[in-house]
Design a protein around this motif. Structure first.
Motif, PDB file in Angstrom:
ATOM      1  N   GLY A  86       0.721  -1.345  -0.102  1.00  0.00           N
ATOM      2  CA  GLY A  86       0.017  -0.024  -0.036  1.00  0.00           C
ATOM      3  C   GLY A  86       0.879   1.009  -0.128  1.00  0.00           C
ATOM      4  N   GLY A  87       1.729   1.422   0.784  1.00  0.00           N
ATOM      5  CA  GLY A  87       2.881   2.457   0.684  1.00  0.00           C
ATOM      6  C   GLY A  87       3.525   2.630  -0.628  1.00  0.00           C
ATOM      7  N   ALA A  91       3.375   5.957  -2.947  1.00  0.00           N
ATOM      8  CA  ALA A  91       4.607   6.540  -3.246  1.00  0.00           C
ATOM      9  C   ALA A  91       4.835   6.632  -4.986  1.00  0.00           C
ATOM     10  CB  ALA A  91       5.744   5.694  -2.867  1.00  0.00           C
ATOM     11  N   PHE A  92       4.165   5.512  -5.306  1.00  0.00           N
ATOM     12  CA  PHE A  92       4.089   5.814  -6.994  1.00  0.00           C
ATOM     13  C   PHE A  92       3.266   7.011  -7.338  1.00  0.00           C
ATOM     14  CE2 PHE A  92       1.719   4.811 -10.852  1.00  0.00           C
ATOM     15  CZ  PHE A  92       2.685   4.997 -11.750  1.00  0.00           C
ATOM     16  N   VAL A  93       1.969   7.077  -6.849  1.00  0.00           N
ATOM     17  CA  VAL A  93       1.328   8.068  -7.201  1.00  0.00           C
ATOM     18  C   VAL A  93       1.670   9.491  -6.939  1.00  0.00           C
ATOM     19  CG1 VAL A  93      -1.200   9.355  -6.565  1.00  0.00           C
ATOM     20  CG2 VAL A  93      -1.112   6.850  -6.797  1.00  0.00           C
ATOM     21  N   LEU A 107      10.717   2.483 -11.430  1.00  0.00           N
ATOM     22  CA  LEU A 107      11.217   2.371 -10.147  1.00  0.00           C
ATOM     23  C   LEU A 107      10.241   1.622  -9.094  1.00  0.00           C
ATOM     24  CD1 LEU A 107      12.648   5.842  -8.828  1.00  0.00           C
ATOM     25  CD2 LEU A 107      13.811   3.657  -9.490  1.00  0.00           C
ATOM     26  N   PHE A 108       8.828   1.898  -9.499  1.00  0.00           N
ATOM     27  CA  PHE A 108       7.866   1.252  -8.964  1.00  0.00           C
ATOM     28  C   PHE A 108       7.529  -0.441  -9.156  1.00  0.00           C
ATOM     29  CE2 PHE A 108       3.327  -0.226  -8.982  1.00  0.00           C
ATOM     30  CZ  PHE A 108       3.205   0.082  -7.643  1.00  0.00           C
ATOM     31  N   VAL A 109       7.549  -0.566 -10.209  1.00  0.00           N
ATOM     32  CA  VAL A 109       7.288  -2.206 -10.790  1.00  0.00           C
ATOM     33  C   VAL A 109       8.333  -2.857 -10.031  1.00  0.00           C
ATOM     34  CG1 VAL A 109       6.984  -3.689 -12.677  1.00  0.00           C
ATOM     35  CG2 VAL A 109       6.121  -1.460 -12.865  1.00  0.00           C
ATOM     36  N   ALA A 111      10.142  -2.376  -7.391  1.00  0.00           N
ATOM     37  CA  ALA A 111      10.142  -2.304  -6.032  1.00  0.00           C
ATOM     38  C   ALA A 111       8.787  -3.229  -5.601  1.00  0.00           C
ATOM     39  CB  ALA A 111      10.079  -0.782  -5.392  1.00  0.00           C
ATOM     40  N   PHE A 112       7.709  -2.964  -6.328  1.00  0.00           N
ATOM     41  CA  PHE A 112       6.715  -3.936  -5.883  1.00  0.00           C
ATOM     42  C   PHE A 112       6.755  -5.158  -6.148  1.00  0.00           C
ATOM     43  CE2 PHE A 112       2.136  -4.859  -6.445  1.00  0.00           C
ATOM     44  CZ  PHE A 112       1.372  -4.011  -5.328  1.00  0.00           C
ATOM     45  N   ALA A 113       7.583  -5.438  -7.159  1.00  0.00           N
ATOM     46  CA  ALA A 113       7.640  -7.127  -7.205  1.00  0.00           C
ATOM     47  C   ALA A 113       8.488  -7.774  -6.357  1.00  0.00           C
ATOM     48  CB  ALA A 113       8.389  -7.194  -8.685  1.00  0.00           C
ATOM     49  N   THR A 114       9.542  -6.863  -5.789  1.00  0.00           N
ATOM     50  CA  THR A 114      10.360  -7.420  -4.714  1.00  0.00           C
ATOM     51  C   THR A 114       9.889  -7.330  -3.238  1.00  0.00           C
ATOM     52  OG1 THR A 114      12.237  -6.246  -5.846  1.00  0.00           O
ATOM     53  CG2 THR A 114      12.656  -6.766  -3.446  1.00  0.00           C
ATOM     54  N   ALA A 115       8.789  -6.221  -2.994  1.00  0.00           N
ATOM     55  CA  ALA A 115       8.079  -6.122  -2.020  1.00  0.00           C
ATOM     56  C   ALA A 115       7.250  -7.358  -1.822  1.00  0.00           C
ATOM     57  CB  ALA A 115       7.471  -4.944  -1.742  1.00  0.00           C
ATOM     58  N   LEU A 116       6.604  -7.877  -2.708  1.00  0.00           N
ATOM     59  CA  LEU A 116       5.745  -9.211  -2.930  1.00  0.00           C
ATOM     60  C   LEU A 116       6.666 -10.609  -2.849  1.00  0.00           C
ATOM     61  CD1 LEU A 116       2.737  -7.844  -4.990  1.00  0.00           C
ATOM     62  CD2 LEU A 116       3.076  -8.067  -2.605  1.00  0.00           C
ATOM     63  N   GLY A 117       7.813 -10.546  -2.874  1.00  0.00           N
ATOM     64  CA  GLY A 117       8.464 -11.676  -2.601  1.00  0.00           C
ATOM     65  C   GLY A 117       9.034 -12.359  -4.228  1.00  0.00           C
TER      66      GLY A 117
END
Length: 153
Positions: A86-87, A91-93, A107-109, A111-117
């Motif tokens: 969610g953060g 941050a992307f928006v 940067l977002f994609v 980071a999001f993929a890494t955050a989800l494992g």
């Protein structure tokens, strides 16, 4: 609750919600001019149709798993990982407004993929580039939506 039953229930609920929202956006008059670029309800209907298709797959997976004897248990969701996701969306928006489309999405994609494992860098790189390019073509080129490509653009 078994995973198969959870998939069936979640898929059915998501499908019902998607269909209801598709009907709502189709019934509302969101047109601000002529052409697809001026129909504010078009992209939500496209994404909701994709969500409905995914919901059908989830529900079908639940039905198929219910028929088989080997059905696993539901995995507990990680609250910190959900909060991080969610953060990252927030941050992307904010980043999109501050630094533009290309920097924010590149940067977002990952980071999001890494955050989800997800831990495959080459696959993440390919998906990031493909997502950025396809999204740009759909919005900026096909629909004529003006996106800030770079800071100050």
């Amino acid at each position: 609750m078994r995973r198969a039953l959870a998939d069936l229930v979640a898929g059915t609920v998501l499908l019902a919600g998607s269909v209801a929202l598709i009907a709502m956006t189709a019934a509302a008059d969101y047109k601000m001019g002529e052409g697809a670029a001026y129909d504010a309800g078009l992209m939500p209907r496209v994404w909701l149709t994709l969500a409905a298709a995914c919901a059908l797959v989830i529900a079908a997976r639940g039905v198929a798993s219910l028929r088989s004897a080997a059905s696993g248990r539901l995995v507990a969701m990680s609250a910190p990982r959900l909060a991080l996701a969610g953060g990252l969306v927030l941050a992307f928006v904010l980043g999109f407004v501050a630094v533009g489309y290309w920097i924010a999405v590149l940067l977002f994609v990952p980071a999001f993929a890494t955050a989800l494992g997800f831990r495959r860098p080459l696959t993440t790189l390919a998906v990031t580039v493909a997502f950025a390019a396809v999204t740009w073509v759909v919005f900026a080129e096909l629909l004529g939506v003006r996106l800030m490509a770079w800071p100050g653009a």
